[in-house]
Design an enzyme around this catalytic site. Structure first.
Site, PDB file in Angstrom:
ATOM      1  N   LYS A  59       4.841   1.429  -3.155  1.00  0.00           N
ATOM      2  CA  LYS A  59       4.594   1.323  -4.601  1.00  0.00           C
ATOM      3  C   LYS A  59       3.780   2.509  -5.109  1.00  0.00           C
ATOM      4  O   LYS A  59       4.115   3.108  -6.120  1.00  0.00           O
ATOM      5  CB  LYS A  59       3.820   0.039  -4.946  1.00  0.00           C
ATOM      6  CG  LYS A  59       4.532  -1.252  -4.635  1.00  0.00           C
ATOM      7  CD  LYS A  59       3.738  -2.462  -5.136  1.00  0.00           C
ATOM      8  CE  LYS A  59       2.370  -2.623  -4.491  1.00  0.00           C
ATOM      9  NZ  LYS A  59       2.381  -2.889  -3.041  1.00  0.00           N
ATOM     10  N   ARG A  95      -0.661  -9.825  -9.267  1.00  0.00           N
ATOM     11  CA  ARG A  95      -0.469 -10.248  -7.883  1.00  0.00           C
ATOM     12  C   ARG A  95      -0.452 -11.764  -7.755  1.00  0.00           C
ATOM     13  O   ARG A  95      -0.295 -12.272  -6.639  1.00  0.00           O
ATOM     14  CB  ARG A  95      -1.623  -9.717  -7.039  1.00  0.00           C
ATOM     15  CG  ARG A  95      -1.281  -8.494  -6.190  1.00  0.00           C
ATOM     16  CD  ARG A  95      -2.564  -8.128  -5.479  1.00  0.00           C
ATOM     17  NE  ARG A  95      -2.409  -7.343  -4.286  1.00  0.00           N
ATOM     18  CZ  ARG A  95      -2.499  -6.015  -4.254  1.00  0.00           C
ATOM     19  NH1 ARG A  95      -2.633  -5.328  -5.353  1.00  0.00           N
ATOM     20  NH2 ARG A  95      -2.431  -5.382  -3.092  1.00  0.00           N
ATOM     21  N   ARG A 140      -0.192   5.314   7.795  1.00  0.00           N
ATOM     22  CA  ARG A 140      -1.074   5.745   6.694  1.00  0.00           C
ATOM     23  C   ARG A 140      -2.516   5.779   7.191  1.00  0.00           C
ATOM     24  O   ARG A 140      -3.263   6.710   6.878  1.00  0.00           O
ATOM     25  CB  ARG A 140      -0.949   4.766   5.510  1.00  0.00           C
ATOM     26  CG  ARG A 140      -1.916   5.065   4.375  1.00  0.00           C
ATOM     27  CD  ARG A 140      -1.515   4.345   3.101  1.00  0.00           C
ATOM     28  NE  ARG A 140      -1.873   2.937   3.105  1.00  0.00           N
ATOM     29  CZ  ARG A 140      -1.390   2.035   2.229  1.00  0.00           C
ATOM     30  NH1 ARG A 140      -0.532   2.407   1.303  1.00  0.00           N
ATOM     31  NH2 ARG A 140      -1.762   0.783   2.289  1.00  0.00           N
ATOM     32  N   ARG A 187      -9.017   3.813   4.527  1.00  0.00           N
ATOM     33  CA  ARG A 187      -9.007   2.484   3.910  1.00  0.00           C
ATOM     34  C   ARG A 187      -9.381   1.438   4.940  1.00  0.00           C
ATOM     35  O   ARG A 187      -8.692   1.248   5.936  1.00  0.00           O
ATOM     36  CB  ARG A 187      -7.611   2.164   3.338  1.00  0.00           C
ATOM     37  CG  ARG A 187      -7.396   2.778   1.976  1.00  0.00           C
ATOM     38  CD  ARG A 187      -6.079   2.346   1.399  1.00  0.00           C
ATOM     39  NE  ARG A 187      -5.977   0.894   1.194  1.00  0.00           N
ATOM     40  CZ  ARG A 187      -5.047   0.348   0.416  1.00  0.00           C
ATOM     41  NH1 ARG A 187      -4.167   1.092  -0.220  1.00  0.00           N
ATOM     42  NH2 ARG A 187      -4.999  -0.959   0.274  1.00  0.00           N
ATOM     43  N   ARG A 202      -2.856  -9.253   4.601  1.00  0.00           N
ATOM     44  CA  ARG A 202      -2.417  -8.854   3.256  1.00  0.00           C
ATOM     45  C   ARG A 202      -0.945  -9.239   3.028  1.00  0.00           C
ATOM     46  O   ARG A 202      -0.558  -9.617   1.925  1.00  0.00           O
ATOM     47  CB  ARG A 202      -2.639  -7.345   3.053  1.00  0.00           C
ATOM     48  CG  ARG A 202      -4.129  -7.009   2.840  1.00  0.00           C
ATOM     49  CD  ARG A 202      -4.469  -5.563   3.116  1.00  0.00           C
ATOM     50  NE  ARG A 202      -3.764  -4.641   2.269  1.00  0.00           N
ATOM     51  CZ  ARG A 202      -3.478  -3.377   2.597  1.00  0.00           C
ATOM     52  NH1 ARG A 202      -3.838  -2.897   3.778  1.00  0.00           N
ATOM     53  NH2 ARG A 202      -2.852  -2.610   1.762  1.00  0.00           N
TER      54      ARG A 202
END
Ligand code: AMP
Length: 189
Positions: A13, A88, A127, A135, A146
């Site tokens: 996204k 969300r 990532r 992160r 998540r």
């Protein structure tokens, strides 16, 4: 163009939003980015959100609704925006609808980007290694959490927006440029 990008963590996204910002000339509005910057700046909101984000849960609807309402009033959103990571939950989507109606605005489309779970876990791990683990919520255990939260609380938005005739679905497993092209095709843009 007022757009929502919907999809599980790691589906791309943020990557697509950044490309579409250049191509469509409207800003990306990422509630995750705004919360991370609040954490970096040690604001009261950041302090309240950090622990919740680190374990992969959602911060309160009240906090994110407030962020979005303030942000879309800013001048650069006059021609539209790309929502990345919001709404969300169904209550967030209801609140967004009420907010937009009150401001005399309408959503143009909701683009759902899909992928399979194993791919997502490995993408997020990649990532994490590329960003040096910047992160705190990009480790395998938190990613699974998540994804679970996504399935339980966010995925119902697919039917919610389908029911409103706004949903477009694109395959997020294709190379980045192909996903962008599919999104633009779906938008007729
Ligand atoms: P993201 O960068 O979109 O993956 O968001 C990272 C984290 O920020 C999420 O796991 C949540 O803890 C929090 N967050 C971001 N957007 C929202 C939202 N719309 N509602 C609740 N929590 C959010």
């Amino acid at each position: 163009m007022r757009l929502i990008l919907l999809g599980p963590p790691g589906v791309g996204k943020g990557t697509q939003a950044k490309i579409l910002v250049q191509q469509l000339g409207v800003p990306q509005l990422s509630t995750g980015d705004i919360l991370r910057s609040a954490i970096a700046n040690k604001t009261a909101m950041g302090l309240a959100a950090k622990e919740i984000m680190d374990r992969g849960d959602l911060v309160s609807d009240e906090i994110v609704n407030g962020i979005v309402s303030e942000r879309i009033d800013q001048a650069d959103c006059a021609r539209g925006f790309i929502l990345d990571g919001f709404p969300r939950t169904i209550p967030q989507a209801d609140e967004l609808g009420a907010m937009l109606t009150q401001k005399g605005l309408k959503l143009d489309a909701v683009v759902e980007i899909t992928a399979d779970v194993d791919t997502l876990v490995s993408r997020v791990a990649k990532r994490a290694s590329e960003t040096g683990g910047a992160r705190a919520d990009d480790n395998a255990e938190v990613v699974r959490k998540r994804l679970e939260v996504y399935r339980e609380l966010t995925e119902p938005l697919v039917n919610y927006y389908r029911g409103k005739g706004l949903l477009k679905t694109v395959d997020g497993m294709a190379p980045v440029e192909e996903v962008t092209a599919a999104i633009r095709h779906a938008l007729g843009a």
